[in-house]
Design a protein around this motif. Structure first.
Motif, PDB file in Angstrom:
ATOM      1  N   CYS A 106       0.870  -1.170   0.000  1.00  0.00           N
ATOM      2  CA  CYS A 106       0.000   0.000   0.000  1.00  0.00           C
ATOM      3  C   CYS A 106       0.909   1.222   0.000  1.00  0.00           C
ATOM      4  CB  CYS A 106      -0.895  -0.002   1.229  1.00  0.00           C
ATOM      5  SG  CYS A 106      -1.928   1.447   1.374  1.00  0.00           S
ATOM      6  N   SER A 107       0.748   2.070  -1.003  1.00  0.00           N
ATOM      7  CA  SER A 107       1.598   3.252  -1.106  1.00  0.00           C
ATOM      8  C   SER A 107       0.823   4.375  -1.767  1.00  0.00           C
ATOM      9  CB  SER A 107       2.841   2.928  -1.941  1.00  0.00           C
ATOM     10  OG  SER A 107       3.591   4.097  -2.179  1.00  0.00           O
ATOM     11  N   SER A 108       0.988   5.577  -1.254  1.00  0.00           N
ATOM     12  CA  SER A 108       0.304   6.727  -1.845  1.00  0.00           C
ATOM     13  C   SER A 108       0.819   7.012  -3.250  1.00  0.00           C
ATOM     14  CB  SER A 108       0.483   7.961  -0.962  1.00  0.00           C
ATOM     15  OG  SER A 108       1.846   8.276  -0.841  1.00  0.00           O
ATOM     16  N   ARG A 109       1.965   6.431  -3.595  1.00  0.00           N
ATOM     17  CA  ARG A 109       2.552   6.659  -4.912  1.00  0.00           C
ATOM     18  C   ARG A 109       2.271   5.516  -5.891  1.00  0.00           C
ATOM     19  NH1 ARG A 109       8.534   8.567  -3.957  1.00  0.00           N
ATOM     20  NH2 ARG A 109       8.238   9.422  -6.030  1.00  0.00           N
ATOM     21  N   LEU A 110       1.525   4.512  -5.469  1.00  0.00           N
ATOM     22  CA  LEU A 110       1.202   3.366  -6.317  1.00  0.00           C
ATOM     23  C   LEU A 110       0.055   3.740  -7.252  1.00  0.00           C
ATOM     24  CD1 LEU A 110       2.132   0.365  -6.463  1.00  0.00           C
ATOM     25  CD2 LEU A 110       0.217  -0.182  -4.974  1.00  0.00           C
ATOM     26  N   ASN A 111       0.233   3.552  -8.551  1.00  0.00           N
ATOM     27  CA  ASN A 111      -0.828   3.900  -9.490  1.00  0.00           C
ATOM     28  C   ASN A 111      -1.472   2.653 -10.083  1.00  0.00           C
ATOM     29  OD1 ASN A 111       0.647   3.029 -11.817  1.00  0.00           O
ATOM     30  ND2 ASN A 111       1.740   4.972 -11.859  1.00  0.00           N
ATOM     31  N   LYS A 115      -0.192  -1.442 -10.050  1.00  0.00           N
ATOM     32  CA  LYS A 115      -0.975  -2.535  -9.457  1.00  0.00           C
ATOM     33  C   LYS A 115      -1.289  -3.603 -10.493  1.00  0.00           C
ATOM     34  CE  LYS A 115      -4.197  -0.019  -7.975  1.00  0.00           C
ATOM     35  NZ  LYS A 115      -5.464   0.429  -7.468  1.00  0.00           N
ATOM     36  N   GLU A 116      -1.705  -3.194 -11.698  1.00  0.00           N
ATOM     37  CA  GLU A 116      -2.028  -4.162 -12.745  1.00  0.00           C
ATOM     38  C   GLU A 116      -0.801  -4.982 -13.133  1.00  0.00           C
ATOM     39  OE1 GLU A 116      -3.773  -1.836 -15.852  1.00  0.00           O
ATOM     40  OE2 GLU A 116      -5.683  -1.628 -14.782  1.00  0.00           O
ATOM     41  N   LEU A 118       1.813  -5.670 -11.219  1.00  0.00           N
ATOM     42  CA  LEU A 118       2.101  -6.565 -10.105  1.00  0.00           C
ATOM     43  C   LEU A 118       1.158  -7.767 -10.108  1.00  0.00           C
ATOM     44  CD1 LEU A 118       3.607  -7.077  -7.400  1.00  0.00           C
ATOM     45  CD2 LEU A 118       1.823  -5.737  -6.306  1.00  0.00           C
ATOM     46  N   LEU A 119      -0.138  -7.512 -10.235  1.00  0.00           N
ATOM     47  CA  LEU A 119      -1.117  -8.602 -10.237  1.00  0.00           C
ATOM     48  C   LEU A 119      -0.908  -9.526 -11.437  1.00  0.00           C
ATOM     49  CD1 LEU A 119      -4.274  -6.609  -9.129  1.00  0.00           C
ATOM     50  CD2 LEU A 119      -3.058  -8.339  -7.806  1.00  0.00           C
ATOM     51  N   SER A 120      -0.627  -8.961 -12.595  1.00  0.00           N
ATOM     52  CA  SER A 120      -0.401  -9.759 -13.790  1.00  0.00           C
ATOM     53  C   SER A 120       0.817 -10.663 -13.616  1.00  0.00           C
ATOM     54  CB  SER A 120      -0.210  -8.839 -14.985  1.00  0.00           C
ATOM     55  OG  SER A 120       0.117  -9.584 -16.118  1.00  0.00           O
ATOM     56  N   SER A 121       1.872 -10.124 -13.054  1.00  0.00           N
ATOM     57  CA  SER A 121       3.085 -10.904 -12.817  1.00  0.00           C
ATOM     58  C   SER A 121       2.810 -12.095 -11.912  1.00  0.00           C
ATOM     59  CB  SER A 121       4.149  -9.999 -12.199  1.00  0.00           C
ATOM     60  OG  SER A 121       5.256 -10.758 -11.788  1.00  0.00           O
ATOM     61  N   TRP A 122       2.047 -11.878 -10.847  1.00  0.00           N
ATOM     62  CA  TRP A 122       1.736 -12.964  -9.918  1.00  0.00           C
ATOM     63  C   TRP A 122       0.811 -13.984 -10.562  1.00  0.00           C
ATOM     64  CZ3 TRP A 122       2.097 -13.699  -4.283  1.00  0.00           C
ATOM     65  CH2 TRP A 122       3.201 -13.022  -3.747  1.00  0.00           C
ATOM     66  N   ARG A 123      -0.158 -13.523 -11.345  1.00  0.00           N
ATOM     67  CA  ARG A 123      -1.085 -14.462 -12.009  1.00  0.00           C
ATOM     68  C   ARG A 123      -0.345 -15.348 -12.995  1.00  0.00           C
ATOM     69  NH1 ARG A 123      -4.732  -9.834 -12.406  1.00  0.00           N
ATOM     70  NH2 ARG A 123      -6.246 -10.074 -10.733  1.00  0.00           N
ATOM     71  N   ASP A 124       0.603 -14.774 -13.732  1.00  0.00           N
ATOM     72  CA  ASP A 124       1.347 -15.527 -14.743  1.00  0.00           C
ATOM     73  C   ASP A 124       2.176 -16.649 -14.142  1.00  0.00           C
ATOM     74  OD1 ASP A 124       0.312 -13.857 -16.636  1.00  0.00           O
ATOM     75  OD2 ASP A 124       2.135 -12.662 -16.886  1.00  0.00           O
ATOM     76  N   GLN A 125       2.671 -16.470 -12.932  1.00  0.00           N
ATOM     77  CA  GLN A 125       3.557 -17.466 -12.336  1.00  0.00           C
ATOM     78  C   GLN A 125       2.861 -18.369 -11.333  1.00  0.00           C
ATOM     79  OE1 GLN A 125       6.341 -15.722  -9.472  1.00  0.00           O
ATOM     80  NE2 GLN A 125       5.427 -13.781 -10.045  1.00  0.00           N
ATOM     81  N   HIS A 131      -5.969 -14.909  -4.288  1.00  0.00           N
ATOM     82  CA  HIS A 131      -6.982 -14.010  -3.742  1.00  0.00           C
ATOM     83  C   HIS A 131      -6.347 -12.630  -3.771  1.00  0.00           C
ATOM     84  CE1 HIS A 131      -9.617 -17.191  -2.308  1.00  0.00           C
ATOM     85  NE2 HIS A 131      -8.522 -17.820  -1.888  1.00  0.00           N
ATOM     86  N   THR A 132      -7.000 -11.678  -4.428  1.00  0.00           N
ATOM     87  CA  THR A 132      -6.424 -10.345  -4.528  1.00  0.00           C
ATOM     88  C   THR A 132      -7.430  -9.278  -4.137  1.00  0.00           C
ATOM     89  OG1 THR A 132      -7.054 -10.080  -6.845  1.00  0.00           O
ATOM     90  CG2 THR A 132      -4.891 -11.035  -6.404  1.00  0.00           C
ATOM     91  N   VAL A 133      -6.923  -8.212  -3.592  1.00  0.00           N
ATOM     92  CA  VAL A 133      -7.693  -7.003  -3.338  1.00  0.00           C
ATOM     93  C   VAL A 133      -6.860  -5.873  -3.910  1.00  0.00           C
ATOM     94  CG1 VAL A 133      -8.612  -5.432  -1.598  1.00  0.00           C
ATOM     95  CG2 VAL A 133      -8.732  -7.898  -1.224  1.00  0.00           C
ATOM     96  N   SER A 134      -7.452  -5.118  -4.805  1.00  0.00           N
ATOM     97  CA  SER A 134      -6.731  -4.018  -5.420  1.00  0.00           C
ATOM     98  C   SER A 134      -7.669  -2.824  -5.519  1.00  0.00           C
ATOM     99  CB  SER A 134      -6.243  -4.440  -6.808  1.00  0.00           C
ATOM    100  OG  SER A 134      -5.564  -3.384  -7.424  1.00  0.00           O
ATOM    101  N   THR A 135      -7.506  -1.880  -4.611  1.00  0.00           N
ATOM    102  CA  THR A 135      -8.335  -0.684  -4.615  1.00  0.00           C
ATOM    103  C   THR A 135      -7.466   0.537  -4.369  1.00  0.00           C
ATOM    104  OG1 THR A 135      -8.772  -0.836  -2.252  1.00  0.00           O
ATOM    105  CG2 THR A 135     -10.357  -1.894  -3.720  1.00  0.00           C
ATOM    106  N   LEU A 136      -7.795   1.621  -5.013  1.00  0.00           N
ATOM    107  CA  LEU A 136      -7.056   2.873  -4.872  1.00  0.00           C
ATOM    108  C   LEU A 136      -5.562   2.631  -4.833  1.00  0.00           C
ATOM    109  CD1 LEU A 136      -9.393   4.757  -2.377  1.00  0.00           C
ATOM    110  CD2 LEU A 136      -9.197   5.101  -4.837  1.00  0.00           C
ATOM    111  N   ARG A 137      -4.949   2.764  -3.695  1.00  0.00           N
ATOM    112  CA  ARG A 137      -3.487   2.643  -3.567  1.00  0.00           C
ATOM    113  C   ARG A 137      -3.067   1.333  -2.898  1.00  0.00           C
ATOM    114  NH1 ARG A 137      -2.545   6.432  -7.007  1.00  0.00           N
ATOM    115  NH2 ARG A 137      -2.987   8.542  -6.373  1.00  0.00           N
ATOM    116  N   LYS A 138      -3.970   0.369  -2.801  1.00  0.00           N
ATOM    117  CA  LYS A 138      -3.662  -0.876  -2.111  1.00  0.00           C
ATOM    118  C   LYS A 138      -3.606  -2.046  -3.085  1.00  0.00           C
ATOM    119  CE  LYS A 138      -5.874   0.494   2.145  1.00  0.00           C
ATOM    120  NZ  LYS A 138      -6.912   0.222   3.114  1.00  0.00           N
ATOM    121  N   CYS A 139      -2.725  -2.975  -2.779  1.00  0.00           N
ATOM    122  CA  CYS A 139      -2.635  -4.207  -3.541  1.00  0.00           C
ATOM    123  C   CYS A 139      -2.290  -5.322  -2.557  1.00  0.00           C
ATOM    124  CB  CYS A 139      -1.566  -4.086  -4.618  1.00  0.00           C
ATOM    125  SG  CYS A 139      -1.609  -5.438  -5.784  1.00  0.00           S
TER     126      CYS A 139
END
Length: 149
Positions: A106-111, A115-116, A118-125, A131-139
């Motif tokens: 979670c970072s105020s500088r995360l856009n 996030k996309e 990061l999530l894509s990288s984890w899904r691929d491997q 289980h993911t939660v991705s809202t505003l500045r959180k991943c």
């Protein structure tokens, strides 16, 4: 943070270190401190949970150092919390999901792109469901244990 990290590094480097959970949240850690901590992750296989949240002095460089150390460990980790760091930009998480069960970022500088990516990288491997939660500045990412795939 230098005296703290010196003592911690000395302890984590001991052959008989049996520490399993370490919470260093809100300790004003910097990338330099995380560099020392990353080296220690390789020497302390019993450590399965690390919380360095609420340390705004940890940037993308520091988080990448931690993720690289997790990848290099002979055994994986259950939990890594880097929420409240100063992470921005795409992160190199290749092959981290195989060694890390849960990542909190979670970072105020995360856009949205970060996030996309990061999530894509984890899904691929992932060999398992995520289980993911991705809202505003959180991943938040949690891999389901392999025996539940």
């Amino acid at each position: 943070d230098t005296p703290l990290m010196e003592h911690l590094a000395r302890y984590l480097s001991q052959d008989d270190c049996c520490l399993t959970h370490l919470n260093l949240s809100a300790n004003r850690l910097t990338d330099d401190a995380v560099r020392d901590l990353s080296r220690c992750l390789l020497l302390c296989p019993s450590l399965v949970s690390l919380d360095v949240s609420a340390n705004s002095g940890i940037s993308t460089v520091g988080v990448e150092l931690l993720l690289a150390a997790v990848r290099e460990r002979s055994v994986g980790m259950q939990y890594l919390n880097v929420s409240g760091s100063s992470v921005h930009g795409p992160s190199d998480t290749a092959a981290t999901g195989a060694k890390l069960r849960e990542l909190r970022l979670c970072s105020s500088r995360l856009n949205k792109y970060d996030k996309e990516s990061l999530l894509s990288s984890w899904r691929d491997q992932a060999a398992c469901k995520l289980h993911t939660v991705s809202t505003l500045r959180k991943c938040l990412i949690r891999a389901v244990p392999s025996d539940h795939c």
